[in-house]
Every structure is written in C-alpha cells, then in structure tokens.
Scaffold this motif. Sequence first.
Motif, short mmCIF file in Angstrom:
data_model
loop_
_atom_site.label_atom_id
_atom_site.label_comp_id
_atom_site.label_asym_id
_atom_site.label_seq_id
_atom_site.Cartn_x
_atom_site.Cartn_y
_atom_site.Cartn_z
N VAL A 182 -5.21 -3.47 -2.65
CA VAL A 182 -4.12 -2.50 -2.65
C VAL A 182 -4.46 -1.33 -3.57
N PHE B 156 -6.15 3.89 -3.91
CA PHE B 156 -4.75 4.26 -4.11
C PHE B 156 -4.58 4.75 -5.54
N VAL C 64 -5.83 -4.04 6.27
CA VAL C 64 -5.47 -2.62 6.24
C VAL C 64 -3.96 -2.45 6.32
N VAL C 65 -3.34 -3.15 7.24
CA VAL C 65 -1.89 -3.02 7.43
C VAL C 65 -1.15 -3.54 6.19
N CYS D 93 -2.21 -3.56 3.06
CA CYS D 93 -2.38 -2.58 1.98
C CYS D 93 -1.48 -1.37 2.19
N ARG D 94 -1.39 -0.88 3.43
CA ARG D 94 -0.54 0.27 3.72
C ARG D 94 0.93 -0.06 3.45
N MET D 95 1.37 -1.25 3.85
CA MET D 95 2.76 -1.65 3.64
C MET D 95 3.09 -1.74 2.15
N ARG E 29 1.44 -0.35 -0.46
CA ARG E 29 1.38 0.96 -1.10
C ARG E 29 2.65 1.76 -0.85
N ARG E 30 3.16 1.68 0.36
CA ARG E 30 4.38 2.40 0.70
C ARG E 30 5.57 1.84 -0.09
N ILE F 54 6.26 8.00 -0.42
CA ILE F 54 5.48 7.59 0.73
C ILE F 54 6.42 7.21 1.85
N THR G 279 4.87 1.00 10.45
CA THR G 279 4.98 2.29 11.12
C THR G 279 4.47 2.14 12.55
N GLU H 278 0.77 1.54 12.46
CA GLU H 278 0.40 0.17 12.08
C GLU H 278 0.65 -0.80 13.23
#
Length: 126
Positions: free
Chosen positions: A10, A14, A50-51, A53-55, A57-58, A72, A101, A104
């Motif tokens: 994560v 970032f 990837v998904v 980490c994106r979740m 971070r948001r 974010i 999203t 994603e």
Amino acid sequence: MADYATIDDVKNGFRDLSETEISKATALISEACVIIDAYNADASADVKKVVTCRMIRRAVGEGDGANASLPIGATQASIGALGYSQSWTYGTGSSGELYLTSLEKRILGVGNRIGAHSPLEDMADD
C-alpha cells in the motif's frame, strides 16, 4: 483467507503512513479482500493486489500534508477563502469507505456489460 496486499504494498508508490493509518489500513485490507472476492474470487493474485492497494489508499486518503487538498475519489471540488467554504462530491462511495470504482471492476473482469444469454440457445441443434 490470506490478504492480497501488505502495508508495504500500500505504501509503495503512495506515501508513508502514520501509526494510526497503518492500524486502519491493516484492518481494512481484510475487508477489501472480502469485497474483491464478492466480485471475482478467480481474479489473478496481481489483479487482487492492485485493486486492494487502490481501495486502501482511497480509504486512508492523502493525509494532512500539502497533498491533501483534494480527497481521493472526489469528482468535484469547491474551495472558498475568507468565507471558509469547502465542498466535495464523490462519484461513488465516500471518503474512508471501501468501494470498487468502475475501473477496478473492469480490472477484476466485471463491470458495465450489456447483453443477455438464453440457456435454451445451448440446447438447439445446429
């Protein structure tokens, strides 16, 4: 169920996280795994990482520093000055919430597909 990403995953690309954010992110990683599996448990490990980490971070956000001007996931912003006004609009979900999203979902192999399939078509003889 094993987590699909680590705290180091994560943070990579970032920012550094505070101890409080690390505790929050650690708890949210397991929840993100459940949400991802609800959409596509058969996705590859790389896609799930990837998904995840994106979740996370948001959900954690940009923090309190200079980069925190726009949360974010916000699709619109409004900032005032001496009248002290701020306004954010989110296209989906909200700040701190775990959600996928449309990108994603597409990465996971699901999303906005229009179509239909009749099971009777498979029974027809050629």
